[in-house]
Write an enzyme that holds these catalytic residues in place. Structure first.
Site, PDB file in Angstrom:
ATOM      1  N   CYS A   1       0.815  -1.215   0.000  1.00  0.00           N
ATOM      2  CA  CYS A   1       0.000   0.000   0.000  1.00  0.00           C
ATOM      3  C   CYS A   1       0.844   1.258   0.000  1.00  0.00           C
ATOM      4  O   CYS A   1       0.633   2.170  -0.789  1.00  0.00           O
ATOM      5  CB  CYS A   1      -0.941  -0.004   1.205  1.00  0.00           C
ATOM      6  SG  CYS A   1      -1.945   1.491   1.331  1.00  0.00           S
TER       7      CYS A   1
ATOM      8  N   CYS B   1      -1.578   1.780  -2.918  1.00  0.00           N
ATOM      9  CA  CYS B   1      -2.548   2.858  -2.698  1.00  0.00           C
ATOM     10  C   CYS B   1      -1.930   4.249  -2.720  1.00  0.00           C
ATOM     11  O   CYS B   1      -2.445   5.155  -3.388  1.00  0.00           O
ATOM     12  CB  CYS B   1      -3.253   2.666  -1.353  1.00  0.00           C
ATOM     13  SG  CYS B   1      -3.561   0.966  -0.879  1.00  0.00           S
TER      14      CYS B   1
ATOM     15  N   LYS C   1      -0.201   5.291  -6.101  1.00  0.00           N
ATOM     16  CA  LYS C   1      -1.301   5.321  -7.080  1.00  0.00           C
ATOM     17  C   LYS C   1      -2.131   6.579  -6.924  1.00  0.00           C
ATOM     18  O   LYS C   1      -2.450   7.269  -7.902  1.00  0.00           O
ATOM     19  CB  LYS C   1      -2.151   4.062  -6.901  1.00  0.00           C
ATOM     20  CG  LYS C   1      -3.380   3.939  -7.785  1.00  0.00           C
ATOM     21  CD  LYS C   1      -4.629   4.476  -7.143  1.00  0.00           C
ATOM     22  CE  LYS C   1      -4.974   3.916  -5.802  1.00  0.00           C
ATOM     23  NZ  LYS C   1      -5.543   2.591  -5.816  1.00  0.00           N
TER      24      LYS C   1
ATOM     25  N   TYR D   1     -10.062  -3.020 -10.234  1.00  0.00           N
ATOM     26  CA  TYR D   1      -9.824  -1.629  -9.863  1.00  0.00           C
ATOM     27  C   TYR D   1      -8.456  -1.137 -10.317  1.00  0.00           C
ATOM     28  O   TYR D   1      -8.295   0.024 -10.718  1.00  0.00           O
ATOM     29  CB  TYR D   1     -10.020  -1.431  -8.359  1.00  0.00           C
ATOM     30  CG  TYR D   1      -9.021  -2.111  -7.469  1.00  0.00           C
ATOM     31  CD1 TYR D   1      -7.901  -1.435  -7.016  1.00  0.00           C
ATOM     32  CD2 TYR D   1      -9.199  -3.432  -7.053  1.00  0.00           C
ATOM     33  CE1 TYR D   1      -6.972  -2.047  -6.197  1.00  0.00           C
ATOM     34  CE2 TYR D   1      -8.279  -4.058  -6.229  1.00  0.00           C
ATOM     35  CZ  TYR D   1      -7.167  -3.360  -5.813  1.00  0.00           C
ATOM     36  OH  TYR D   1      -6.253  -3.980  -5.004  1.00  0.00           O
TER      37      TYR D   1
ATOM     38  N   GLU E   1      -8.094   2.116 -12.792  1.00  0.00           N
ATOM     39  CA  GLU E   1      -7.349   3.245 -12.228  1.00  0.00           C
ATOM     40  C   GLU E   1      -6.196   3.657 -13.122  1.00  0.00           C
ATOM     41  O   GLU E   1      -5.998   4.846 -13.396  1.00  0.00           O
ATOM     42  CB  GLU E   1      -6.858   2.888 -10.822  1.00  0.00           C
ATOM     43  CG  GLU E   1      -7.980   2.859  -9.791  1.00  0.00           C
ATOM     44  CD  GLU E   1      -7.562   2.288  -8.450  1.00  0.00           C
ATOM     45  OE1 GLU E   1      -8.344   2.411  -7.504  1.00  0.00           O
ATOM     46  OE2 GLU E   1      -6.455   1.717  -8.354  1.00  0.00           O
TER      47      GLU E   1
ATOM     48  N   HIS F   1     -25.997  22.274   1.885  1.00  0.00           N
ATOM     49  CA  HIS F   1     -26.285  22.843   0.568  1.00  0.00           C
ATOM     50  C   HIS F   1     -25.374  24.036   0.287  1.00  0.00           C
ATOM     51  O   HIS F   1     -25.122  24.841   1.186  1.00  0.00           O
ATOM     52  CB  HIS F   1     -27.750  23.286   0.519  1.00  0.00           C
ATOM     53  CG  HIS F   1     -28.163  23.797  -0.816  1.00  0.00           C
ATOM     54  ND1 HIS F   1     -28.414  22.960  -1.885  1.00  0.00           N
ATOM     55  CD2 HIS F   1     -28.345  25.063  -1.271  1.00  0.00           C
ATOM     56  CE1 HIS F   1     -28.754  23.698  -2.934  1.00  0.00           C
ATOM     57  NE2 HIS F   1     -28.715  24.984  -2.583  1.00  0.00           N
TER      58      HIS F   1
ATOM     59  N   GLU G   1     -25.578  16.038  -0.214  1.00  0.00           N
ATOM     60  CA  GLU G   1     -26.950  16.203   0.265  1.00  0.00           C
ATOM     61  C   GLU G   1     -27.937  15.317  -0.487  1.00  0.00           C
ATOM     62  O   GLU G   1     -29.035  15.034   0.005  1.00  0.00           O
ATOM     63  CB  GLU G   1     -27.384  17.662   0.180  1.00  0.00           C
ATOM     64  CG  GLU G   1     -27.542  18.197  -1.228  1.00  0.00           C
ATOM     65  CD  GLU G   1     -27.976  19.658  -1.248  1.00  0.00           C
ATOM     66  OE1 GLU G   1     -28.900  20.011  -0.497  1.00  0.00           O
ATOM     67  OE2 GLU G   1     -27.376  20.449  -2.008  1.00  0.00           O
TER      68      GLU G   1
END
Length: 496
Positions: free
Chosen positions: A70, A75, A78, A210, A214, A470, A475
Site C-alpha cells: 500500500c 494505494c 497510485k 480496480y 485506475e 447545501h 446532500e
C-alpha cells in the site's frame, strides 16, 4: 510472557507451559497489517520481532520494504498519480471559470515520479520509526517458518539466523500475477507501472478490476492513448452492475477505448512497439502493456506447508479461523495473504483484532461486514454494504432501490458532460439501508460518512430526516424520496 486467554470459551492450551522464547511474537511482513499488529502487541507488553525485505519501489522475491504494498507500490503512489492525472482535465474545465490557460500545457512525468518516490521513501522511514518507537525489533531479510515456534531470517549477506517465538504472524500480503500469455514478459504489472522511466504515449491495459481502471484513468488523464481490454461485458466485476456501467461510460467519455469481452492472446515485440493480438482478431500497438489480471497471496517462499500450515489449494492463501488463527495454534495470518477481503484498512483492522486477542486479553473477531471501499478511477467510485444484485440475492423480501443522477454543480459551468450517480439499497420490510454507492467527484470522502450510518444500522427514514449540506453533492443522499424501483428477492440477474 505466558498468558492464558479464552477463545470461544476455551482455554488456550499453548499458553499453559512456561517456555522461554526469543520473542512473544515474530511477524513476517512489515506492511500495513504487520506493522499494526506488531505495534499494538508491543503496546500490550509483548516482546516483538518483525522482518521485511530491503526497500525498493518495485517488489520482487528479494526486495520489498517497510510499509508494504500500500505505502510503497500501491494505494499511496497510485493516489499521487491520480492527483497528477486529474489536473489535465481540471485545466480544461478552468477555462469556462475564467482562467486563461495557455494553449501549450506541458506535463513533466519525471518530476511527478521524483515527487512520488520522495514521498514513499519518507513514509518508509515513518513506518520504521513507528516500529522503533513501539519497541519492535526490525530485521531486514527474508523470513521463513521452519517450525511451529521458529522463524528463520535470511539476511542480506546470506546469513541465516533462527529465532523462537511463542506466536508467529504471517502478514506478507499479495503479489501481482501474470497470465500465461505468449509474450507476457514484454508487459509490466502495477509495480513497474508506478515507476516507469517514461510516460507511455500509447498504453494497453488488460484487466477489468480496480487496478486496471485506475491506471487507464491515470494514463489517459496524462494524455496517453489508452485501450482497456477486459473479459466481461463491464469492468469491475463484483461491484453493483449499474455503477459498473457508469464507470465504463465515464472512461469512454474521457477518451479511454474500451474492449469488452476481449482476451489478449499474444504479445509480440516490433520496431513500432508491442503488438497485442486479441481473441477477436484485433491487433493493437502500444509502448506499454499493463497486465492487471489479479494478485495472489504471497506464500510461496514461506515454507508454511512443510511445517503443517494449511493453504488454500487454488489460491495459496493461508487458511485461518474467525480470529485469524491457522490450524497450528501458534501461527496466525492477516491481510491479503489470507485472501479474505483484500483492502489495506481491513488488514489494519485484522492486525488490531489479533493484538487484542493474543496479547490484550480481549478475544476479538475482525468484522468484514459493511466495509467501505473506493475505486480511484476519474471520477472515483465508492461503495459500502450490499450492491443491488447482492441485496436481491440475500433479502427475504422486496428491495427498494433509490437513485439520483445529476450534473454536478461544477460541471454546469465547466461544460463537462459527466453525470454523478448515487444509489441507496433499502430493505422494504425493515426500512434498513443495506447498501450505498456513488460514482462522481469526492465519492470516497462522502462514502466514509455514509459508511458510519450503515454500520450503525440506519434506516431510510433516518437518512430522510437528516438535513443536507447545501449546495453539495452529498446532500443528495438525504433527499432521495422517490423509489426508483422495487425488486422482489431472488430475481435472477444477468451475468455481466
Amino acid at each position: 510472557m505466558a498468558r492464558k486467554m479464552l477463545i470461544d470459551g476455551e482455554l488456550d492450551k499453548t499458553s499453559e507451559q512456561e517456555i522461554h522464547y526469543d520473542f512473544d511474537l515474530f511477524v513476517i511482513g512489515a506492511g500495513s497489517g504487520g506493522v499494526r499488529a506488531s505495534r499494538f502487541s508491543a503496546q500490550n507488553g509483548a516482546k516483538v520481532g518483525i522482518c521485511e525485505l530491503p526497500f525498493h519501489p518495485i517488489s520482487s522475491e528479494e526486495v520489498g520494504g517497510v510499509g508494504g504494498t500500500c505505502v510503497i507500490r500501491g494505494c499511496v503512489p497510485k493516489k499521487i498519480l491520480v492527483y497528477g492525472a486529474s489536473f489535465g482535465p481540471e485545466l480544461e474545465d478552468a477555462r469556462n471559470y475564467g482562467w486563461e490557460v495557455n494553449e501549450r500545457v506541458d506535463f513533466n512525468w519525471k518530476k511527478l515520479l521524483h515527487k512520488k518516490t520522495e514521498e514513499i521513501v519518507r513514509l518508509n522511514g515513518v513506518y520504521k520509526r513507528l516500529l522503533a518507537n513501539a519497541g519492535v525489533k526490525l530485521f531486514e531479510g527474508e523470513g521463513k517458518v521452519v517450525g511451529p515456534n521458529e522463524v528463520e531470517v535470511i539476511q542480506l549477506d546470506g546469513t541465516k539466523i533462527s529465532y523462537s517465538a511463542k506466536h508467529i504472524l504471517i502478514a506478507t500480503g499479495s503479489r501481482a500475477q501474470r497470465p500465461g500469455i505468449p509474450g507476457q514478459e514484454l508487459a509490466i504489472t502495477s509495480d513497474e507501472a508506478l515507476s516507469l522511466e517514461e510516460l507511455p504515449k500509447r498504453a494497453i491495459v488488460y484487466g477489468g478490476g480496480y487496478i486496471a481502471v485506475e491506471f487507464a484513468s491515470i494514463w489517459r488523464g496524462m494524455g496517453a492513448i489508452v485501450d482497456l481490454c477486459f473479459r466481461k461485458e463491464l469492468p469491475l466485476r463484483g461491484f453493483d452492475d449499474e455503477m459498473r456501467a457508469v464507470v465504463a461510460r465515464n472512461l469512454e467519455g474521457r477518451g479511454v477505448n474500451l474492449h469488452p469481452r476481449t482476451s489478449i492472446t499474444e504479445l509480440v515485440k516490433t520496431d513500432n512497439g508491442i503488438k497485442v493480438r486479441t481473441d477477436h482478431g484485433e491487433e493493437l500497438i502500444a509502448d506499454v502493456v499493463l497486465l492487471a489480471t489479479g494478485r495472489a497471496p504471497n506464500t510461496k517462499r514461506l515454507n508454511l506447508e512443510s511445517v503443517g500450515v494449511e493453504l488454500d489449494k487454488k489460491t495459496g492463501a493461508v487458511k485461518v479461523d474467525a480470529y485469524s488463527r491457522t490450524n497450528l495454534p501458534s501461527i496466525w495470518a492477516i491481510g491479503d495473504v489470507t485472501n479474505r477481503m483484500n483492502l489495506t484498512p481491513v488488514a489494519l483492522m485484522e492486525g488490531t483484532c489479533f493484538a487484542k486477542t493474543v496479547f490484550g486479553g480481549q478475544p476479538t473477531k475482525p468484522d468484514h461486514d459493511n466495509v467501505p471501499c473506493a475505486v480511484f478511477c476519474i471520477p472515483p467510485l465508492s461503495v459500502v454494504g450490499l450492491s443491488e444484485e447482492q441485496a436481491i440475492e440475500q433479502a427475504n423480501g422486496d428491495v427498494l432501490v433509490f437513485t439520483s443522477t445529476f450534473n454536478p454543480m461544477k460541471n454546469t459551468v465547466s461544460g463537462r458532460l459527466e453525470k454523478t450517480i448515487m444509489k441507496l439499497i433499502v430493505d422494504a420490510e425493515t426500512d434498513k439501508v443495506l447498501g450505498a454507492s456513488m460514482c462522481g467527484p469526492d465519492a470516497p470522502e462522502i462514502m466514509q460518512g455514509i459508511a458510519i450510518a450503515i454500520k450503525c444500522g440506519a434506516t431510510k427514514e433516518q437518512f430522510d430526516s437528516t438535513v443536507g449540506i447545501h449546495p453539495s453533492a452529498a446532500e443528495e443522499f438525504v433527499t432521495m424520496r422517490s423509489v426508483t424501483r422495487r425488486v422482489s428477492a431472488g430475481k435472477p440477474k444477468k451475468n455481466l
